[in-house]
Design a protein around this motif. Structure first.
Motif, mmCIF file in Angstrom:
data_model
loop_
_atom_site.group_PDB
_atom_site.id
_atom_site.type_symbol
_atom_site.label_atom_id
_atom_site.label_comp_id
_atom_site.label_asym_id
_atom_site.label_seq_id
_atom_site.Cartn_x
_atom_site.Cartn_y
_atom_site.Cartn_z
ATOM 1 N N HIS A 288 25.343 80.871 34.226
ATOM 2 C CA HIS A 288 24.496 79.784 34.699
ATOM 3 C C HIS A 288 24.567 79.541 36.151
ATOM 4 O O HIS A 288 23.777 78.985 36.835
ATOM 5 C CB HIS A 288 25.210 78.718 33.910
ATOM 6 C CG HIS A 288 24.592 78.724 32.434
ATOM 7 N ND1 HIS A 288 23.547 78.982 32.010
ATOM 8 C CD2 HIS A 288 25.544 78.694 31.080
ATOM 9 C CE1 HIS A 288 23.386 79.068 30.611
ATOM 10 N NE2 HIS A 288 24.841 78.775 30.367
ATOM 11 N N GLU A 291 22.326 81.734 37.758
ATOM 12 C CA GLU A 291 20.822 81.238 37.465
ATOM 13 C C GLU A 291 20.759 79.990 38.461
ATOM 14 O O GLU A 291 19.537 79.839 38.914
ATOM 15 C CB GLU A 291 20.761 80.988 36.032
ATOM 16 C CG GLU A 291 20.830 82.198 34.955
ATOM 17 C CD GLU A 291 20.750 81.739 33.577
ATOM 18 O OE1 GLU A 291 20.615 80.723 33.290
ATOM 19 O OE2 GLU A 291 20.428 82.730 32.787
ATOM 20 N N ASN A 294 19.888 81.256 41.952
ATOM 21 C CA ASN A 294 18.512 81.856 41.923
ATOM 22 C C ASN A 294 17.387 80.532 41.753
ATOM 23 O O ASN A 294 16.406 80.794 42.759
ATOM 24 C CB ASN A 294 18.248 82.698 40.895
ATOM 25 C CG ASN A 294 17.013 83.275 40.615
ATOM 26 O OD1 ASN A 294 16.535 83.627 41.779
ATOM 27 N ND2 ASN A 294 16.198 83.480 39.534
#
Length: 395
Positions: A288, A291, A294
């Motif tokens: 996570h 992510e 990103n």
């Protein structure tokens, strides 16, 4: 039609006898008659009752172990295998044990009779067995409070699962009064909030354990609404109760172990689960986090300032392209205009007049191209390259 030889049909009948499980191990009670002790040491005799008789043979090795008086007229119990003696075409009991009526052999017979009866009723079926709870909160125990089995059970439970509550329902576990007391002890626990019941006693002889072969005890266990674990005798001891209960353990201590999880095993399981959870949480957090990074990177390009900056660059690019397009268009128009100017300049009448030509124009400003357009006395203007002459037509 197929025809059999005497030997073939007799051997076929022998095979049927040999395949029968009941005939393979059977106790038969009857009165001895026609007893013959051969010089070889083998015994040949017949046992009978009021309705039938059965030929028996006992070979020397088995006959040498007989400890009771076997004589014509004696009532005995004979154990062995019923088979066919092919040479004579007769069936007979090949005996391996002889007991007096009321002795151990009689108890074995009663045991087998009750076992077959209850099995035929389905009391031993696996489908009716109840599952043993994995984590019982309260355990009921039926045994004698003075027996070593009770001490062994408490020791095992305190070591494996000290938080479990143990409820003793006391009972005799030996003697003629034991079956009725065991039944009452079980029924008391059926009315209590227990998760599992241990029915236990230590080892002993067949007679000592006989109360656990009682039909009333077996039926009370079979009717239990609570899972029951037996721990009667030693590993080699089997009673009728062992076939009826939901789970058989070889000893009282083993019954306590079967009823509870091991605390140490649970702690190890918890440690393994904790490590596994930490690993999975770390993996999940890492995933996570990547992510999120990103998304943050993508979000930086989605902020108003970045959008304005990008749109500004796009607008500047459009403006530059527009300016270049306008400049290009103006250049083309300028070139076309210059070309037209040069063409006009080339076609300018003044240039023609400069080469010695003149324009004749009447009073209305119309160009005179033919002599027929003028008349005598008409006034005209003659346009030269740099001046105008006014004239009058004489003729």
């Amino acid at each position: 039609m197929k025809t059999y030889a005497v030997r073939e049909i007799t051997e076929y009948i022998k095979d049927l006898f040999d395949a029968d499980r009941t005939l393979g191990s059977v106790w038969v009670q009857g009165e001895v008659s026609r007893l013959t002790r051969a010089r070889s040491g083998h015994w040949y005799f017949t046992i009978k009752d009021a309705h039938a008789q059965l030929s028996c043979v006992m070979f020397r090795s088995a006959a040498s172990r007989v400890s009771i008086d076997v004589s014509p007229g004696a009532e005995i119990l004979v154990h062995g295998k019923v088979g066919v003696y092919v040479a004579r075409g007769e069936y007979q009991l090949v005996a391996d044990m002889v007991e007096a009526v009321g002795g151990i052999g009689d108890l074995h017979r009663q045991f087998e009779d009750l076992k077959r009866k209850l099995d035929a009723e389905g009391l031993f079926d696996g489908e009716r067995k109840q599952a043993i709870p994995s984590f019982p909160k309260r355990i009921g125990v039926v045994t004698s409070p003075t027996a070593a089995a009770w001490q062994d059970i408490q020791t095992v439970l305190s070591r494996r699962m000290p938080l479990v509550e143990v409820l003793l329902s006391p009972s005799l576990v030996q003697g003629s009064e034991a079956p009725a007391q065991i039944v009452r002890a079980l029924q008391r626990l059926y009315r209590r909030d227990v998760d599992v019941i241990l029915l236990a006693r230590g080892g002993g002889s067949l007679e000592d354990l006989w109360c656990f072969n009682d039909e009333a005890v077996a039926r009370t266990v079979a009717a239990s609404p609570i899972p029951v674990i037996s721990g009667v005798g030693h590993e080699i001891d089997f009673t009728i109760v062992d076939f009826v209960v939901d789970l058989r353990a070889p000893t009282p201590s083993a019954a306590a172990e079967q009823a509870t999880p091991n605390r140490d095993d649970l702690l190890q399981d918890i440690d393994r689960l904790r490590m596994r959870l930490a690993q999975e949480l770390g993996d999940a957090i890492g995933l996570h986090s990547r992510e999120l990074a990103n998304l943050q990177g993508r979000l930086r390009w989605l902020t108003p300032s970045k959008r304005i900056e990008a749109d500004s660059r796009g607008l500047a690019d459009l403006r530059g392209r527009q300016e270049r397009a306008i400049s290009s268009t103006l250049a083309r128009l300028h070139e076309r205009l210059s070309s037209r100017e040069r063409a006009l300049d080339t076609a300018n009448p003044l240039h023609i007049l400069g080469r010695g030509y003149a324009l004749v124009i009447d009073e209305r400003g119309e160009i005179i191209r033919r002599a027929a357009q003028v008349s005598a006395g008409q006034r005209l203007d003659i346009q030269l390259a740099d001046d105008t002459i006014k004239v009058k037509v004489d003729e």
